[in-house]
Design a protein around this motif. Structure first.
Motif, PDB file in Angstrom:
ATOM      1  N   ARG A  88     -27.779 -14.478   9.937  1.00  0.00           N
ATOM      2  CA  ARG A  88     -27.590 -14.019  11.324  1.00  0.00           C
ATOM      3  C   ARG A  88     -28.402 -14.877  12.293  1.00  0.00           C
ATOM      4  O   ARG A  88     -29.587 -15.091  12.095  1.00  0.00           O
ATOM      5  CB  ARG A  88     -28.009 -12.558  11.452  1.00  0.00           C
ATOM      6  N   GLU A 100     -21.150 -14.891  26.729  1.00  0.00           N
ATOM      7  CA  GLU A 100     -19.941 -14.095  26.918  1.00  0.00           C
ATOM      8  C   GLU A 100     -19.380 -14.259  28.325  1.00  0.00           C
ATOM      9  O   GLU A 100     -18.164 -14.377  28.515  1.00  0.00           O
ATOM     10  CB  GLU A 100     -20.240 -12.622  26.629  1.00  0.00           C
ATOM     11  N   ASP A 171     -11.653 -11.849  24.517  1.00  0.00           N
ATOM     12  CA  ASP A 171     -12.688 -12.536  23.737  1.00  0.00           C
ATOM     13  C   ASP A 171     -12.308 -14.005  23.574  1.00  0.00           C
ATOM     14  O   ASP A 171     -11.222 -14.327  23.093  1.00  0.00           O
ATOM     15  CB  ASP A 171     -12.830 -11.890  22.359  1.00  0.00           C
ATOM     16  N   ASP A 217     -17.629 -19.792  16.454  1.00  0.00           N
ATOM     17  CA  ASP A 217     -16.586 -19.098  15.699  1.00  0.00           C
ATOM     18  C   ASP A 217     -15.800 -20.055  14.800  1.00  0.00           C
ATOM     19  O   ASP A 217     -15.322 -19.665  13.732  1.00  0.00           O
ATOM     20  CB  ASP A 217     -15.614 -18.405  16.656  1.00  0.00           C
ATOM     21  N   TRP A 239     -15.875 -17.176  10.032  1.00  0.00           N
ATOM     22  CA  TRP A 239     -15.613 -15.922   9.319  1.00  0.00           C
ATOM     23  C   TRP A 239     -14.120 -15.822   9.080  1.00  0.00           C
ATOM     24  O   TRP A 239     -13.315 -16.216   9.927  1.00  0.00           O
ATOM     25  CB  TRP A 239     -16.051 -14.708  10.137  1.00  0.00           C
ATOM     26  N   SER A 241     -10.738 -13.324   8.466  1.00  0.00           N
ATOM     27  CA  SER A 241     -10.284 -12.141   9.201  1.00  0.00           C
ATOM     28  C   SER A 241     -11.005 -10.872   8.747  1.00  0.00           C
ATOM     29  O   SER A 241     -11.065 -10.563   7.558  1.00  0.00           O
ATOM     30  CB  SER A 241      -8.776 -11.976   9.013  1.00  0.00           C
ATOM     31  N   GLY A 242     -11.586 -10.169   9.742  1.00  0.00           N
ATOM     32  CA  GLY A 242     -12.254  -8.900   9.474  1.00  0.00           C
ATOM     33  C   GLY A 242     -13.679  -9.002   8.987  1.00  0.00           C
ATOM     34  O   GLY A 242     -14.361  -7.974   8.818  1.00  0.00           O
ATOM     35  N   ASN A 243     -14.182 -10.219   8.765  1.00  0.00           N
ATOM     36  CA  ASN A 243     -15.513 -10.384   8.168  1.00  0.00           C
ATOM     37  C   ASN A 243     -16.636 -10.645   9.166  1.00  0.00           C
ATOM     38  O   ASN A 243     -17.807 -10.585   8.788  1.00  0.00           O
ATOM     39  CB  ASN A 243     -15.494 -11.515   7.132  1.00  0.00           C
ATOM     40  N   LYS A 244     -16.304 -10.948  10.415  1.00  0.00           N
ATOM     41  CA  LYS A 244     -17.363 -11.238  11.377  1.00  0.00           C
ATOM     42  C   LYS A 244     -18.248 -10.012  11.582  1.00  0.00           C
ATOM     43  O   LYS A 244     -19.480 -10.128  11.601  1.00  0.00           O
ATOM     44  CB  LYS A 244     -16.766 -11.691  12.708  1.00  0.00           C
ATOM     45  N   GLU A 245     -17.631  -8.850  11.732  1.00  0.00           N
ATOM     46  CA  GLU A 245     -18.397  -7.626  11.940  1.00  0.00           C
ATOM     47  C   GLU A 245     -19.252  -7.290  10.718  1.00  0.00           C
ATOM     48  O   GLU A 245     -20.336  -6.701  10.841  1.00  0.00           O
ATOM     49  CB  GLU A 245     -17.446  -6.461  12.243  1.00  0.00           C
ATOM     50  N   LYS A 246     -18.772  -7.670   9.546  1.00  0.00           N
ATOM     51  CA  LYS A 246     -19.520  -7.411   8.301  1.00  0.00           C
ATOM     52  C   LYS A 246     -20.576  -8.492   8.037  1.00  0.00           C
ATOM     53  O   LYS A 246     -21.349  -8.368   7.069  1.00  0.00           O
ATOM     54  CB  LYS A 246     -18.552  -7.358   7.115  1.00  0.00           C
ATOM     55  N   GLU A 247     -20.583  -9.546   8.846  1.00  0.00           N
ATOM     56  CA  GLU A 247     -21.503 -10.680   8.692  1.00  0.00           C
ATOM     57  C   GLU A 247     -21.338 -11.362   7.337  1.00  0.00           C
ATOM     58  O   GLU A 247     -22.312 -11.787   6.702  1.00  0.00           O
ATOM     59  CB  GLU A 247     -22.957 -10.248   8.917  1.00  0.00           C
TER      60      GLU A 247
END
Length: 530
Positions: A88, A100, A171, A217, A239, A241-247
Protein backbone atom coordinates in the motif's frame (compact mmCIF):
# COMPACT_ATOMS: atom_id res chain seq x y z
CA UNK A 1 18.21 40.76 32.23
CA UNK A 2 19.33 41.65 28.72
CA UNK A 3 16.39 42.26 26.41
CA UNK A 4 16.60 40.58 23.01
CA UNK A 5 16.41 43.23 20.34
CA UNK A 6 14.47 42.64 17.14
CA UNK A 7 12.49 44.67 14.69
CA UNK A 8 9.00 44.36 16.16
CA UNK A 9 7.39 46.27 13.34
CA UNK A 10 8.94 44.43 10.39
CA UNK A 11 6.66 42.15 8.43
CA UNK A 12 6.75 40.22 5.16
CA UNK A 13 2.98 40.44 5.00
CA UNK A 14 2.76 43.15 2.32
CA UNK A 15 4.86 40.93 0.04
CA UNK A 16 2.92 37.79 0.93
CA UNK A 17 -0.42 39.51 0.40
CA UNK A 18 0.55 40.06 -3.23
CA UNK A 19 2.55 36.87 -3.86
CA UNK A 20 -0.08 34.55 -2.44
CA UNK A 21 -2.82 36.07 -4.56
CA UNK A 22 -0.83 36.02 -7.81
CA UNK A 23 -2.99 34.50 -10.52
CA UNK A 24 -0.78 32.66 -12.99
CA UNK A 25 -2.98 33.72 -15.89
CA UNK A 26 -2.54 37.38 -14.95
CA UNK A 27 0.74 37.49 -16.87
CA UNK A 28 0.74 39.82 -19.91
CA UNK A 29 3.61 38.01 -21.64
CA UNK A 30 2.15 34.55 -21.14
CA UNK A 31 -1.30 35.61 -22.31
CA UNK A 32 0.18 36.90 -25.56
CA UNK A 33 2.09 33.64 -26.09
CA UNK A 34 -1.04 31.58 -25.43
CA UNK A 35 -3.11 33.76 -27.73
CA UNK A 36 -0.66 33.16 -30.56
CA UNK A 37 -0.55 29.42 -29.80
CA UNK A 38 -4.31 28.93 -29.72
CA UNK A 39 -5.30 31.43 -32.42
CA UNK A 40 -8.88 32.55 -32.97
CA UNK A 41 -10.24 30.23 -30.26
CA UNK A 42 -8.27 31.96 -27.52
CA UNK A 43 -11.12 34.05 -26.10
CA UNK A 44 -13.36 31.03 -25.54
CA UNK A 45 -10.51 28.99 -24.09
CA UNK A 46 -9.46 31.82 -21.78
CA UNK A 47 -12.90 31.76 -20.14
CA UNK A 48 -12.50 28.04 -19.44
CA UNK A 49 -9.00 28.53 -18.03
CA UNK A 50 -9.92 31.26 -15.54
CA UNK A 51 -11.68 29.09 -12.89
CA UNK A 52 -9.04 26.37 -13.24
CA UNK A 53 -6.16 28.80 -12.68
CA UNK A 54 -7.94 30.53 -9.82
CA UNK A 55 -8.28 27.20 -8.02
CA UNK A 56 -4.71 26.22 -8.90
CA UNK A 57 -3.20 29.50 -7.67
CA UNK A 58 -4.94 29.32 -4.30
CA UNK A 59 -6.43 26.07 -2.95
CA UNK A 60 -4.22 23.68 -4.93
CA UNK A 61 -1.06 25.69 -4.29
CA UNK A 62 -1.64 25.57 -0.55
CA UNK A 63 -2.22 21.82 -0.76
CA UNK A 64 0.96 21.36 -2.78
CA UNK A 65 3.00 23.22 -0.18
CA UNK A 66 1.64 20.92 2.53
CA UNK A 67 2.26 17.74 0.51
CA UNK A 68 5.89 18.83 0.01
CA UNK A 69 6.70 18.68 3.72
CA UNK A 70 9.10 15.78 4.49
CA UNK A 71 6.69 14.23 7.01
CA UNK A 72 4.14 13.89 4.19
CA UNK A 73 6.36 12.12 1.68
CA UNK A 74 4.92 8.80 0.43
CA UNK A 75 5.61 5.63 2.38
CA UNK A 76 5.20 1.94 1.59
CA UNK A 77 3.32 -0.54 3.77
CA UNK A 78 4.06 -4.08 2.60
CA UNK A 79 1.61 -6.09 4.74
CA UNK A 80 -1.75 -5.65 6.40
CA UNK A 81 -2.51 -6.80 9.95
CA UNK A 82 -3.17 -10.35 8.73
CA UNK A 83 0.14 -10.80 6.93
CA UNK A 84 -1.39 -10.28 3.48
CA UNK A 85 0.99 -8.64 1.01
CA UNK A 86 -0.66 -5.36 -0.06
CA UNK A 87 2.20 -2.94 -0.93
CA UNK A 88 0.00 0.00 0.00
CA UNK A 89 1.24 3.48 -0.93
CA UNK A 90 0.62 5.68 2.10
CA UNK A 91 0.16 9.29 0.99
CA UNK A 92 -1.27 12.30 2.84
CA UNK A 93 -4.95 13.10 2.46
CA UNK A 94 -4.05 16.32 0.63
CA UNK A 95 -2.16 14.33 -2.03
CA UNK A 96 -5.03 11.90 -2.53
CA UNK A 97 -7.63 14.66 -2.76
CA UNK A 98 -5.48 16.78 -5.07
CA UNK A 99 -4.87 13.81 -7.37
CA UNK A 100 -8.59 13.07 -7.55
CA UNK A 101 -9.47 16.70 -8.24
CA UNK A 102 -6.83 17.26 -10.92
CA UNK A 103 -7.40 13.98 -12.76
CA UNK A 104 -11.11 14.61 -12.35
CA UNK A 105 -10.71 17.63 -14.60
CA UNK A 106 -10.47 15.16 -17.49
CA UNK A 107 -7.48 16.89 -19.07
CA UNK A 108 -7.28 14.29 -21.87
CA UNK A 109 -11.00 14.10 -22.53
CA UNK A 110 -12.45 14.81 -25.97
CA UNK A 111 -14.53 17.46 -24.18
CA UNK A 112 -11.42 19.62 -23.80
CA UNK A 113 -10.84 22.31 -26.39
CA UNK A 114 -7.69 22.24 -28.54
CA UNK A 115 -4.65 23.12 -26.38
CA UNK A 116 -6.79 23.28 -23.23
CA UNK A 117 -5.32 20.20 -21.57
CA UNK A 118 -1.68 21.08 -22.25
CA UNK A 119 -2.08 24.69 -21.10
CA UNK A 120 -3.67 23.51 -17.86
CA UNK A 121 -0.79 21.09 -17.39
CA UNK A 122 1.66 23.97 -17.87
CA UNK A 123 -0.05 25.84 -15.05
CA UNK A 124 0.06 22.73 -12.87
CA UNK A 125 3.81 22.50 -13.39
CA UNK A 126 4.16 25.95 -11.85
CA UNK A 127 2.94 24.51 -8.55
CA UNK A 128 5.82 22.00 -8.60
CA UNK A 129 3.80 18.96 -7.49
CA UNK A 130 5.52 16.10 -9.31
CA UNK A 131 3.14 13.58 -7.77
CA UNK A 132 0.52 15.10 -10.09
CA UNK A 133 2.42 16.28 -13.15
CA UNK A 134 4.58 13.18 -13.73
CA UNK A 135 1.64 10.76 -13.84
CA UNK A 136 -0.23 13.24 -16.07
CA UNK A 137 2.62 13.10 -18.58
CA UNK A 138 2.70 9.29 -18.33
CA UNK A 139 -1.08 9.08 -18.79
CA UNK A 140 -0.73 11.20 -21.92
CA UNK A 141 1.78 8.70 -23.34
CA UNK A 142 -0.34 5.70 -22.35
CA UNK A 143 -3.42 7.12 -24.11
CA UNK A 144 -1.46 8.01 -27.25
CA UNK A 145 0.15 4.56 -27.37
CA UNK A 146 -3.21 2.79 -27.25
CA UNK A 147 -4.71 5.17 -29.82
CA UNK A 148 -1.92 4.41 -32.27
CA UNK A 149 -3.13 0.78 -32.39
CA UNK A 150 -6.67 1.13 -31.05
CA UNK A 151 -8.46 -0.90 -33.72
CA UNK A 152 -6.43 -4.02 -33.00
CA UNK A 153 -6.75 -3.91 -29.21
CA UNK A 154 -8.86 -6.32 -27.11
CA UNK A 155 -11.78 -5.04 -25.08
CA UNK A 156 -9.67 -4.94 -21.90
CA UNK A 157 -7.26 -2.41 -23.43
CA UNK A 158 -10.06 -0.32 -24.92
CA UNK A 159 -11.58 -0.09 -21.46
CA UNK A 160 -8.21 1.08 -20.09
CA UNK A 161 -8.20 3.76 -22.78
CA UNK A 162 -11.67 4.95 -21.78
CA UNK A 163 -10.75 4.88 -18.09
CA UNK A 164 -7.70 7.09 -18.69
CA UNK A 165 -9.17 9.48 -21.26
CA UNK A 166 -12.86 9.93 -20.48
CA UNK A 167 -13.15 8.37 -17.03
CA UNK A 168 -15.56 5.69 -15.86
CA UNK A 169 -18.34 6.85 -13.51
CA UNK A 170 -16.31 9.96 -12.72
CA UNK A 171 -13.14 8.01 -11.90
CA UNK A 172 -10.11 8.83 -14.08
CA UNK A 173 -7.20 6.40 -14.30
CA UNK A 174 -3.61 7.32 -13.49
CA UNK A 175 -0.85 6.18 -15.86
CA UNK A 176 2.83 5.44 -15.39
CA UNK A 177 5.77 4.22 -17.48
CA UNK A 178 8.30 1.65 -16.25
CA UNK A 179 11.26 1.16 -18.59
CA UNK A 180 14.48 1.42 -16.57
CA UNK A 181 16.28 -1.72 -15.43
CA UNK A 182 19.33 -1.95 -13.21
CA UNK A 183 21.69 -2.99 -16.01
CA UNK A 184 20.48 -0.47 -18.59
CA UNK A 185 18.96 2.74 -17.25
CA UNK A 186 18.12 4.78 -20.34
CA UNK A 187 19.22 1.89 -22.56
CA UNK A 188 15.83 0.28 -23.20
CA UNK A 189 17.24 -2.27 -25.71
CA UNK A 190 19.15 -3.76 -22.76
CA UNK A 191 15.88 -4.78 -21.05
CA UNK A 192 15.79 -8.37 -19.81
CA UNK A 193 12.37 -8.35 -18.12
CA UNK A 194 10.66 -11.41 -19.66
CA UNK A 195 7.29 -11.29 -21.39
CA UNK A 196 5.87 -14.81 -21.81
CA UNK A 197 2.96 -15.20 -24.28
CA UNK A 198 -0.25 -16.60 -22.76
CA UNK A 199 -2.89 -16.57 -25.50
CA UNK A 200 -4.35 -13.05 -25.84
CA UNK A 201 -2.01 -11.57 -23.24
CA UNK A 202 1.48 -11.97 -21.77
CA UNK A 203 2.88 -12.59 -18.30
CA UNK A 204 5.85 -10.57 -17.06
CA UNK A 205 8.72 -11.99 -14.99
CA UNK A 206 11.65 -9.99 -13.65
CA UNK A 207 12.63 -6.63 -12.22
CA UNK A 208 12.19 -2.94 -13.04
CA UNK A 209 14.66 -0.96 -10.97
CA UNK A 210 13.28 2.59 -11.16
CA UNK A 211 9.52 3.07 -11.55
CA UNK A 212 7.94 6.45 -10.94
CA UNK A 213 4.25 6.88 -10.12
CA UNK A 214 3.98 3.38 -8.63
CA UNK A 215 0.56 4.43 -7.32
CA UNK A 216 -0.75 4.37 -10.91
CA UNK A 217 -3.66 2.26 -12.15
CA UNK A 218 -1.88 1.23 -15.36
CA UNK A 219 1.70 1.37 -16.59
CA UNK A 220 3.50 1.30 -19.92
CA UNK A 221 6.21 -1.35 -19.54
CA UNK A 222 8.95 -2.47 -21.93
CA UNK A 223 10.02 -6.13 -21.82
CA UNK A 224 11.82 -8.72 -23.93
CA UNK A 225 9.51 -11.30 -25.50
CA UNK A 226 10.53 -14.69 -24.22
CA UNK A 227 12.68 -16.69 -26.63
CA UNK A 228 13.37 -13.71 -28.92
CA UNK A 229 15.60 -10.66 -29.15
CA UNK A 230 12.55 -8.39 -29.47
CA UNK A 231 11.76 -5.73 -26.86
CA UNK A 232 8.02 -4.99 -27.01
CA UNK A 233 5.87 -2.45 -25.19
CA UNK A 234 2.96 -3.45 -22.94
CA UNK A 235 0.13 -2.01 -20.87
CA UNK A 236 0.05 -3.54 -17.39
CA UNK A 237 -2.91 -3.08 -15.02
CA UNK A 238 -1.88 -2.61 -11.39
CA UNK A 239 -4.94 -4.56 -10.29
CA UNK A 240 -7.14 -7.04 -12.09
CA UNK A 241 -10.91 -6.56 -12.07
CA UNK A 242 -12.33 -6.30 -8.55
CA UNK A 243 -8.95 -6.53 -6.81
CA UNK A 244 -8.08 -2.88 -6.22
CA UNK A 245 -10.41 -2.63 -3.23
CA UNK A 246 -8.94 -5.87 -1.86
CA UNK A 247 -5.39 -4.52 -2.39
CA UNK A 248 -4.40 -7.60 -4.38
CA UNK A 249 -1.88 -6.50 -7.00
CA UNK A 250 -1.51 -7.97 -10.48
CA UNK A 251 1.21 -10.47 -9.58
CA UNK A 252 3.92 -7.94 -8.82
CA UNK A 253 5.61 -6.61 -5.70
CA UNK A 254 6.86 -3.11 -4.90
CA UNK A 255 10.16 -3.86 -3.17
CA UNK A 256 10.94 -0.35 -1.94
CA UNK A 257 10.52 3.34 -2.59
CA UNK A 258 13.45 5.39 -3.88
CA UNK A 259 14.94 8.21 -1.83
CA UNK A 260 15.42 10.94 -4.44
CA UNK A 261 17.00 14.37 -4.68
CA UNK A 262 13.78 15.92 -5.99
CA UNK A 263 10.22 15.06 -7.03
CA UNK A 264 9.90 13.68 -3.51
CA UNK A 265 6.09 13.82 -3.56
CA UNK A 266 6.17 11.31 -6.39
CA UNK A 267 6.37 7.68 -5.21
CA UNK A 268 9.12 5.99 -7.22
CA UNK A 269 9.97 2.38 -6.51
CA UNK A 270 11.49 -0.91 -7.56
CA UNK A 271 9.15 -3.64 -8.81
CA UNK A 272 9.43 -7.42 -9.13
CA UNK A 273 7.01 -9.01 -11.61
CA UNK A 274 5.97 -12.60 -11.00
CA UNK A 275 3.48 -13.37 -13.75
CA UNK A 276 1.81 -9.95 -14.09
CA UNK A 277 -0.78 -9.95 -16.88
CA UNK A 278 0.20 -7.53 -19.66
CA UNK A 279 -1.20 -6.53 -23.04
CA UNK A 280 1.20 -5.98 -25.92
CA UNK A 281 0.71 -2.77 -27.91
CA UNK A 282 1.95 -2.63 -31.50
CA UNK A 283 4.38 -4.94 -33.31
CA UNK A 284 6.54 -7.18 -31.17
CA UNK A 285 9.79 -5.95 -32.74
CA UNK A 286 9.03 -2.21 -32.49
CA UNK A 287 8.72 -1.76 -28.74
CA UNK A 288 11.76 0.48 -28.36
CA UNK A 289 10.77 2.70 -31.29
CA UNK A 290 7.20 3.02 -30.00
CA UNK A 291 8.32 3.75 -26.44
CA UNK A 292 10.60 6.53 -27.66
CA UNK A 293 8.53 8.05 -30.46
CA UNK A 294 5.17 8.02 -28.68
CA UNK A 295 5.70 7.82 -24.94
CA UNK A 296 9.09 9.43 -24.24
CA UNK A 297 8.54 12.18 -26.82
CA UNK A 298 5.52 13.38 -24.86
CA UNK A 299 7.44 13.20 -21.60
CA UNK A 300 10.27 15.25 -23.12
CA UNK A 301 7.81 17.88 -24.29
CA UNK A 302 6.38 17.90 -20.78
CA UNK A 303 9.82 18.53 -19.30
CA UNK A 304 10.21 21.54 -21.59
CA UNK A 305 6.90 22.92 -20.33
CA UNK A 306 7.79 22.11 -16.71
CA UNK A 307 11.16 23.87 -16.97
CA UNK A 308 9.45 26.91 -18.44
CA UNK A 309 6.73 26.97 -15.78
CA UNK A 310 9.30 26.62 -12.97
CA UNK A 311 11.40 29.51 -14.20
CA UNK A 312 8.40 31.72 -14.97
CA UNK A 313 7.02 31.30 -11.47
CA UNK A 314 10.44 31.90 -9.92
CA UNK A 315 11.03 35.00 -12.07
CA UNK A 316 7.69 36.52 -11.10
CA UNK A 317 8.14 35.85 -7.39
CA UNK A 318 11.79 36.99 -7.34
CA UNK A 319 10.88 40.18 -9.20
CA UNK A 320 8.08 40.86 -6.74
CA UNK A 321 10.34 40.19 -3.75
CA UNK A 322 13.11 42.42 -5.10
CA UNK A 323 10.56 45.25 -5.47
CA UNK A 324 9.41 44.78 -1.86
CA UNK A 325 12.58 44.01 0.09
CA UNK A 326 14.80 46.84 1.42
CA UNK A 327 18.46 45.96 2.10
CA UNK A 328 21.16 48.40 3.08
CA UNK A 329 19.72 51.70 1.79
CA UNK A 330 17.30 50.70 -0.98
CA UNK A 331 15.22 47.98 -2.57
CA UNK A 332 16.99 44.94 -4.02
CA UNK A 333 16.00 45.86 -7.57
CA UNK A 334 17.65 49.28 -7.18
CA UNK A 335 21.12 47.70 -7.16
CA UNK A 336 22.62 47.28 -10.66
CA UNK A 337 23.94 43.77 -10.01
CA UNK A 338 20.59 42.47 -8.75
CA UNK A 339 18.66 44.36 -11.42
CA UNK A 340 20.78 42.73 -14.13
CA UNK A 341 20.20 39.30 -12.61
CA UNK A 342 16.44 39.92 -12.50
CA UNK A 343 16.54 40.91 -16.17
CA UNK A 344 18.40 37.68 -16.99
CA UNK A 345 15.85 35.67 -15.02
CA UNK A 346 12.90 37.27 -16.78
CA UNK A 347 14.61 36.87 -20.15
CA UNK A 348 15.07 33.15 -19.55
CA UNK A 349 11.47 32.71 -18.40
CA UNK A 350 10.20 34.40 -21.56
CA UNK A 351 12.44 32.37 -23.88
CA UNK A 352 11.58 29.08 -22.26
CA UNK A 353 7.83 29.64 -22.13
CA UNK A 354 7.47 30.96 -25.68
CA UNK A 355 9.69 28.20 -27.08
CA UNK A 356 7.89 25.43 -25.18
CA UNK A 357 4.53 26.44 -26.63
CA UNK A 358 5.98 27.06 -30.09
CA UNK A 359 7.45 23.55 -30.21
CA UNK A 360 4.30 22.04 -28.76
CA UNK A 361 2.22 23.76 -31.45
CA UNK A 362 4.41 22.12 -34.10
CA UNK A 363 3.94 18.78 -32.36
CA UNK A 364 0.18 19.30 -32.22
CA UNK A 365 0.17 19.97 -35.97
CA UNK A 366 2.67 17.21 -36.80
CA UNK A 367 0.36 15.62 -39.38
CA UNK A 368 0.87 18.66 -41.61
CA UNK A 369 4.68 18.38 -41.64
CA UNK A 370 6.76 16.86 -44.41
CA UNK A 371 9.52 14.35 -43.67
CA UNK A 372 12.28 16.93 -43.17
CA UNK A 373 10.08 19.15 -41.02
CA UNK A 374 9.14 16.15 -38.88
CA UNK A 375 12.84 15.37 -38.47
CA UNK A 376 13.49 18.98 -37.42
CA UNK A 377 10.69 18.77 -34.85
CA UNK A 378 12.17 15.62 -33.30
CA UNK A 379 15.55 17.33 -32.94
CA UNK A 380 13.98 20.49 -31.48
CA UNK A 381 12.21 18.37 -28.85
CA UNK A 382 15.55 16.82 -27.91
CA UNK A 383 17.30 20.18 -27.86
CA UNK A 384 14.63 21.68 -25.65
CA UNK A 385 14.79 18.75 -23.25
CA UNK A 386 18.58 19.15 -23.02
CA UNK A 387 18.92 22.89 -22.70
CA UNK A 388 15.66 23.97 -21.06
CA UNK A 389 16.17 21.51 -18.20
CA UNK A 390 19.80 22.61 -17.90
CA UNK A 391 18.94 26.32 -17.85
CA UNK A 392 16.11 25.78 -15.38
CA UNK A 393 18.63 24.54 -12.81
CA UNK A 394 20.85 27.56 -13.40
CA UNK A 395 18.07 30.14 -13.30
CA UNK A 396 16.28 28.67 -10.29
CA UNK A 397 19.56 28.80 -8.39
CA UNK A 398 19.78 32.46 -9.41
CA UNK A 399 16.22 33.10 -8.19
CA UNK A 400 17.10 31.57 -4.82
CA UNK A 401 20.05 33.96 -4.53
CA UNK A 402 17.80 36.98 -5.18
CA UNK A 403 15.92 36.04 -2.01
CA UNK A 404 19.21 35.94 -0.10
CA UNK A 405 19.35 33.71 2.96
CA UNK A 406 15.57 33.41 2.93
CA UNK A 407 15.87 31.70 -0.46
CA UNK A 408 17.16 28.55 1.26
CA UNK A 409 14.20 28.35 3.65
CA UNK A 410 11.73 25.79 2.37
CA UNK A 411 8.77 27.38 4.17
CA UNK A 412 9.60 30.83 2.87
CA UNK A 413 9.37 29.97 -0.82
CA UNK A 414 8.64 27.04 -3.13
CA UNK A 415 11.66 27.86 -5.29
CA UNK A 416 14.05 25.42 -3.49
CA UNK A 417 11.60 22.59 -4.28
CA UNK A 418 11.38 23.68 -7.92
CA UNK A 419 15.18 23.77 -8.01
CA UNK A 420 15.53 20.17 -6.81
CA UNK A 421 12.79 18.98 -9.15
CA UNK A 422 14.48 20.70 -12.08
CA UNK A 423 17.69 18.78 -11.36
CA UNK A 424 15.71 15.55 -11.60
CA UNK A 425 14.12 16.78 -14.85
CA UNK A 426 17.62 16.95 -16.33
CA UNK A 427 17.80 13.16 -15.92
CA UNK A 428 14.27 12.03 -16.80
CA UNK A 429 13.89 10.64 -20.32
CA UNK A 430 17.61 10.67 -21.03
CA UNK A 431 20.45 12.73 -19.51
CA UNK A 432 22.25 15.37 -21.52
CA UNK A 433 25.10 13.20 -22.85
CA UNK A 434 22.69 10.51 -24.10
CA UNK A 435 20.47 12.95 -25.97
CA UNK A 436 23.37 14.91 -27.45
CA UNK A 437 24.72 11.60 -28.75
CA UNK A 438 21.29 10.85 -30.23
CA UNK A 439 21.35 14.17 -32.08
CA UNK A 440 24.81 13.29 -33.39
CA UNK A 441 23.54 9.93 -34.67
CA UNK A 442 20.40 11.49 -36.18
CA UNK A 443 22.28 14.23 -37.99
CA UNK A 444 25.05 11.94 -39.16
CA UNK A 445 22.45 9.68 -40.76
CA UNK A 446 20.22 12.43 -42.15
CA UNK A 447 22.99 14.45 -43.81
CA UNK A 448 23.77 11.46 -46.03
CA UNK A 449 20.41 12.04 -47.76
CA UNK A 450 19.71 15.76 -47.26
CA UNK A 451 22.30 18.55 -47.53
CA UNK A 452 23.29 19.87 -44.12
CA UNK A 453 22.46 23.43 -45.17
CA UNK A 454 18.89 22.36 -45.91
CA UNK A 455 18.58 20.54 -42.59
CA UNK A 456 19.76 23.58 -40.65
CA UNK A 457 17.49 25.92 -42.58
CA UNK A 458 14.51 23.74 -41.70
CA UNK A 459 15.56 23.51 -38.07
CA UNK A 460 16.40 27.21 -37.71
CA UNK A 461 14.53 29.25 -40.35
CA UNK A 462 15.53 32.48 -38.59
CA UNK A 463 19.20 32.07 -39.59
CA UNK A 464 20.60 33.97 -42.57
CA UNK A 465 22.33 32.03 -45.37
CA UNK A 466 25.74 33.26 -44.22
CA UNK A 467 25.08 31.95 -40.71
CA UNK A 468 23.87 28.61 -42.09
CA UNK A 469 27.12 28.32 -44.04
CA UNK A 470 29.27 28.94 -40.93
CA UNK A 471 27.33 26.52 -38.75
CA UNK A 472 27.42 23.86 -41.46
CA UNK A 473 31.21 24.04 -41.54
CA UNK A 474 31.42 23.72 -37.75
CA UNK A 475 29.07 20.74 -37.75
CA UNK A 476 30.93 19.00 -40.59
CA UNK A 477 34.16 19.38 -38.63
CA UNK A 478 32.66 17.70 -35.57
CA UNK A 479 30.91 14.99 -37.58
CA UNK A 480 34.33 14.02 -38.90
CA UNK A 481 35.15 12.89 -35.36
CA UNK A 482 33.53 9.69 -34.16
CA UNK A 483 31.57 10.67 -31.06
CA UNK A 484 30.44 7.10 -30.39
CA UNK A 485 33.89 5.49 -30.57
CA UNK A 486 36.25 4.92 -27.65
CA UNK A 487 37.25 8.24 -26.03
CA UNK A 488 40.33 10.08 -27.33
CA UNK A 489 41.54 13.60 -26.65
CA UNK A 490 40.27 14.61 -30.09
CA UNK A 491 36.73 13.23 -29.87
CA UNK A 492 36.30 14.36 -26.26
CA UNK A 493 37.05 17.93 -27.34
CA UNK A 494 34.73 17.48 -30.32
CA UNK A 495 32.02 16.33 -27.90
CA UNK A 496 32.47 19.49 -25.82
CA UNK A 497 32.24 21.59 -28.98
CA UNK A 498 29.13 19.67 -30.04
CA UNK A 499 27.29 20.64 -26.87
CA UNK A 500 28.39 24.27 -27.06
CA UNK A 501 27.38 24.53 -30.71
CA UNK A 502 23.85 23.24 -30.14
CA UNK A 503 23.39 25.36 -27.04
CA UNK A 504 24.34 28.41 -29.09
CA UNK A 505 21.96 27.42 -31.88
CA UNK A 506 19.06 26.67 -29.55
CA UNK A 507 19.52 29.99 -27.74
CA UNK A 508 19.35 31.85 -31.05
CA UNK A 509 16.21 29.88 -31.88
CA UNK A 510 14.62 30.93 -28.57
CA UNK A 511 15.38 34.60 -29.21
CA UNK A 512 13.80 34.36 -32.65
CA UNK A 513 10.65 32.86 -31.11
CA UNK A 514 10.22 35.61 -28.50
CA UNK A 515 11.06 38.52 -30.82
CA UNK A 516 7.38 39.60 -31.22
CA UNK A 517 6.77 39.51 -27.44
CA UNK A 518 10.14 40.43 -25.97
CA UNK A 519 9.10 43.74 -24.40
CA UNK A 520 5.86 42.50 -22.83
CA UNK A 521 6.24 42.22 -19.00
CA UNK A 522 5.58 39.14 -16.90
CA UNK A 523 4.05 41.19 -14.07
CA UNK A 524 1.54 43.98 -14.45
CA UNK A 525 2.56 47.39 -13.08
CA UNK A 526 -0.49 47.34 -10.81
CA UNK A 527 0.82 44.17 -9.18
CA UNK A 528 4.20 45.72 -8.41
CA UNK A 529 2.58 48.88 -7.06
CA UNK A 530 0.22 47.19 -4.62
Amino acid sequence: MVKVQKSEGYSFQPYLDVRDTLNDLDNPFLRKVLEKTVGSDWQGLEQRLQPFVEKLSTKWRRATNEIARPKNHPRLRHYDAYNNRIDRLVRPLEAIQLTEEVFGEGLFSSKQLAYEGIIKRYFLHGNGEAGITCPLACTDGLIALIEAFYDEQPEEVRKIHTHAKEGINGDFAIGAQFMSEIQGGSNIPANILRAVPEGDYYKLYGNKFFCSAVHADYSVVTARVDGTEDVAVFIVPSWLSGNKEKEIRNNFRINSLKWKLGTTELPSGEIDYDGAIAYRIGPQNRGVALAVSIVLTRSRLDIGLASAAFVMRAAREAKLYAHFRHVFDRKINDFPMAAAQLDDLEDAAKRMVATAFSIYKMFHEEDTLNELEAFALRELILLQKIFASKEAVEKLRLAISILGGHGAIEEFSSIPRLFRDSMVNELWEGPRNVLLTQIYRDLYKMQRHVPLNEILKTLFPHLADAEIFVYSKRIHTILAQNLVAAPTNENKQAARNWELLWEELFLSYQYAVIAPFKEIPILQKETLNK
